[in-house]
Design a protein around this motif. Structure first.
Motif, PDB file in Angstrom:
ATOM      1  N   PRO A 105      -9.209   8.562  -3.591  1.00  0.00           N
ATOM      2  CA  PRO A 105      -9.020   9.549  -2.529  1.00  0.00           C
ATOM      3  C   PRO A 105      -8.940   8.894  -1.152  1.00  0.00           C
ATOM      4  O   PRO A 105      -9.610   7.898  -0.880  1.00  0.00           O
ATOM      5  CB  PRO A 105     -10.253  10.446  -2.646  1.00  0.00           C
ATOM      6  CG  PRO A 105     -11.264   9.599  -3.330  1.00  0.00           C
ATOM      7  CD  PRO A 105     -10.517   8.710  -4.253  1.00  0.00           C
ATOM      8  N   ILE A 106      -8.114   9.475  -0.304  1.00  0.00           N
ATOM      9  CA  ILE A 106      -7.926   8.952   1.047  1.00  0.00           C
ATOM     10  C   ILE A 106      -9.251   8.915   1.818  1.00  0.00           C
ATOM     11  O   ILE A 106      -9.468   8.022   2.640  1.00  0.00           O
ATOM     12  CB  ILE A 106      -6.884   9.799   1.810  1.00  0.00           C
ATOM     13  CG1 ILE A 106      -5.499   9.601   1.193  1.00  0.00           C
ATOM     14  CG2 ILE A 106      -6.855   9.442   3.293  1.00  0.00           C
ATOM     15  CD1 ILE A 106      -4.440  10.507   1.781  1.00  0.00           C
ATOM     16  N   SER A 124      -3.350   4.103  -2.454  1.00  0.00           N
ATOM     17  CA  SER A 124      -3.484   2.959  -3.364  1.00  0.00           C
ATOM     18  C   SER A 124      -2.982   1.692  -2.695  1.00  0.00           C
ATOM     19  O   SER A 124      -2.222   1.735  -1.726  1.00  0.00           O
ATOM     20  CB  SER A 124      -2.700   3.201  -4.665  1.00  0.00           C
ATOM     21  OG  SER A 124      -1.298   3.180  -4.427  1.00  0.00           O
ATOM     22  N   VAL A 125      -3.431   0.570  -3.240  1.00  0.00           N
ATOM     23  CA  VAL A 125      -2.937  -0.735  -2.811  1.00  0.00           C
ATOM     24  C   VAL A 125      -2.795  -1.588  -4.061  1.00  0.00           C
ATOM     25  O   VAL A 125      -3.649  -1.559  -4.957  1.00  0.00           O
ATOM     26  CB  VAL A 125      -3.872  -1.395  -1.775  1.00  0.00           C
ATOM     27  CG1 VAL A 125      -5.286  -1.539  -2.305  1.00  0.00           C
ATOM     28  CG2 VAL A 125      -3.327  -2.751  -1.348  1.00  0.00           C
ATOM     29  N   SER A 126      -1.692  -2.340  -4.157  1.00  0.00           N
ATOM     30  CA  SER A 126      -1.390  -3.115  -5.361  1.00  0.00           C
ATOM     31  C   SER A 126      -0.907  -4.501  -4.998  1.00  0.00           C
ATOM     32  O   SER A 126      -0.368  -4.727  -3.907  1.00  0.00           O
ATOM     33  CB  SER A 126      -0.304  -2.400  -6.190  1.00  0.00           C
ATOM     34  OG  SER A 126      -0.714  -1.103  -6.559  1.00  0.00           O
ATOM     35  N   GLU A 164       0.836  -1.208   0.000  1.00  0.00           N
ATOM     36  CA  GLU A 164       0.000   0.000   0.000  1.00  0.00           C
ATOM     37  C   GLU A 164       0.866   1.251   0.000  1.00  0.00           C
ATOM     38  O   GLU A 164       2.043   1.218   0.374  1.00  0.00           O
ATOM     39  CB  GLU A 164      -0.934   0.014   1.205  1.00  0.00           C
ATOM     40  CG  GLU A 164      -0.218   0.123   2.538  1.00  0.00           C
ATOM     41  CD  GLU A 164      -1.173   0.099   3.734  1.00  0.00           C
ATOM     42  OE1 GLU A 164      -2.385  -0.058   3.545  1.00  0.00           O
ATOM     43  OE2 GLU A 164      -0.671   0.229   4.874  1.00  0.00           O
ATOM     44  N   SER A 165       0.285   2.350  -0.421  1.00  0.00           N
ATOM     45  CA  SER A 165       0.973   3.641  -0.350  1.00  0.00           C
ATOM     46  C   SER A 165      -0.067   4.731  -0.109  1.00  0.00           C
ATOM     47  O   SER A 165      -1.224   4.610  -0.518  1.00  0.00           O
ATOM     48  CB  SER A 165       1.757   3.939  -1.638  1.00  0.00           C
ATOM     49  OG  SER A 165       0.874   4.144  -2.725  1.00  0.00           O
ATOM     50  N   THR A 188      -5.112   3.304   5.415  1.00  0.00           N
ATOM     51  CA  THR A 188      -4.713   1.889   5.412  1.00  0.00           C
ATOM     52  C   THR A 188      -5.481   1.174   4.298  1.00  0.00           C
ATOM     53  O   THR A 188      -6.319   0.312   4.559  1.00  0.00           O
ATOM     54  CB  THR A 188      -4.983   1.220   6.767  1.00  0.00           C
ATOM     55  OG1 THR A 188      -6.369   1.412   7.118  1.00  0.00           O
ATOM     56  CG2 THR A 188      -4.087   1.807   7.850  1.00  0.00           C
ATOM     57  N   PRO A 189      -5.216   1.539   3.037  1.00  0.00           N
ATOM     58  CA  PRO A 189      -5.990   0.962   1.928  1.00  0.00           C
ATOM     59  C   PRO A 189      -5.814  -0.540   1.794  1.00  0.00           C
ATOM     60  O   PRO A 189      -6.703  -1.222   1.277  1.00  0.00           O
ATOM     61  CB  PRO A 189      -5.451   1.701   0.694  1.00  0.00           C
ATOM     62  CG  PRO A 189      -4.086   2.169   1.106  1.00  0.00           C
ATOM     63  CD  PRO A 189      -4.203   2.497   2.559  1.00  0.00           C
TER      64      PRO A 189
END
Length: 218
Positions: A188-189, A168-170, A157-158, A195-196
């Motif tokens: 959007p946050i 984002s999370v990948s 995540e970032s 903590t996506p």
């Protein structure tokens, strides 16, 4: 402008193409100049040259849009690199499930390129044009493609690494030959939170595994 490839005219031509690809409708010459930051005469000269090759077209009002040659090029690219076509239905399901924007990235030299981008139905959303190029060192997808360690759940995540207000999370997709692609959810946050991964990590990992299965069966 700074040259990226070392061939200035090519880089400027790509500015024209990318501006037209990002636009919701055709652009006047003035709008094309504003979108590219090129001098008016340069924008006109490059657009006219690209029109000769079918890469740019002009509509009935003389406004500029992408040319129809890209349809044939896109079909050829998908034949040669079927990942995007195989992944798209999986990513469409992911958008329906999570309600956020979804992307698929591959490594392109020292950068990452977006090969599929599907938009969230929300009015406030993170829009990434297909074909966009971003650095590896920032953003969850960049970290995945750089080969960094994933969490126990299989994701990275970032939060606000590349753009303020965006999280984002990948998750990695292992391609044939061991190369990696990255499935990413971004937005959007306010909706993804700081903590996506906790919210959507399992979903991106599940999509990544489904794409791997589709690749093996192709």
């Amino acid at each position: 402008m700074d040259t990226l490839s070392g061939v200035g005219v090519l880089d400027k031509s790509m500015l024209v193409v990318q501006a037209l690809a990002a636009a919701d409708e055709s652009l006047s010459l003035g709008e094309l100049q504003e979108a590219t930051g090129l001098p008016r005469a340069t924008a006109h000269r490059l657009a006219s040259a690209l029109e000769v090759h079918g890469m740019v077209r002009r509509d009935a009002n003389g406004r500029y849009a992408l040319g129809f040659a890209y349809g044939a090029l896109s079909a050829a690219a998908q034949r040669q690199f079927p990942l995007a076509a195989l992944a798209r239905p999986v990513l469409e399901d992911l958008v329906r499930t999570c309600g956020e924007s979804v992307q698929l990235y591959i490594r392109d030299g020292a950068d990452r390129r977006c090969v599929v981008s599907l938009q969230s139905p929300h009015g406030l959303r993170w829009i990434i044009p297909e074909g966009s190029l971003y650095p590896l060192g920032r953003g969850s997808a960049g970290h995945v493609l750089a080969g960094e360690s994933v969490s126990r759940g299989g994701w990275i995540e970032s939060v606000e690494e590349r753009e303020a207000g965006v999280a984002s999370v990948s998750a990695p997709v292992v391609l044939r030959g061991g190369e990696l692609a990255a499935v990413s959810i971004s937005g959007p946050i306010e909706r993804l939170s700081r903590t996506p991964g906790k919210k959507f990590g399992a979903a991106v990992v599940g999509a990544a595994r489904t794409i791997e299965v589709a690749l093996k069966g192709s």
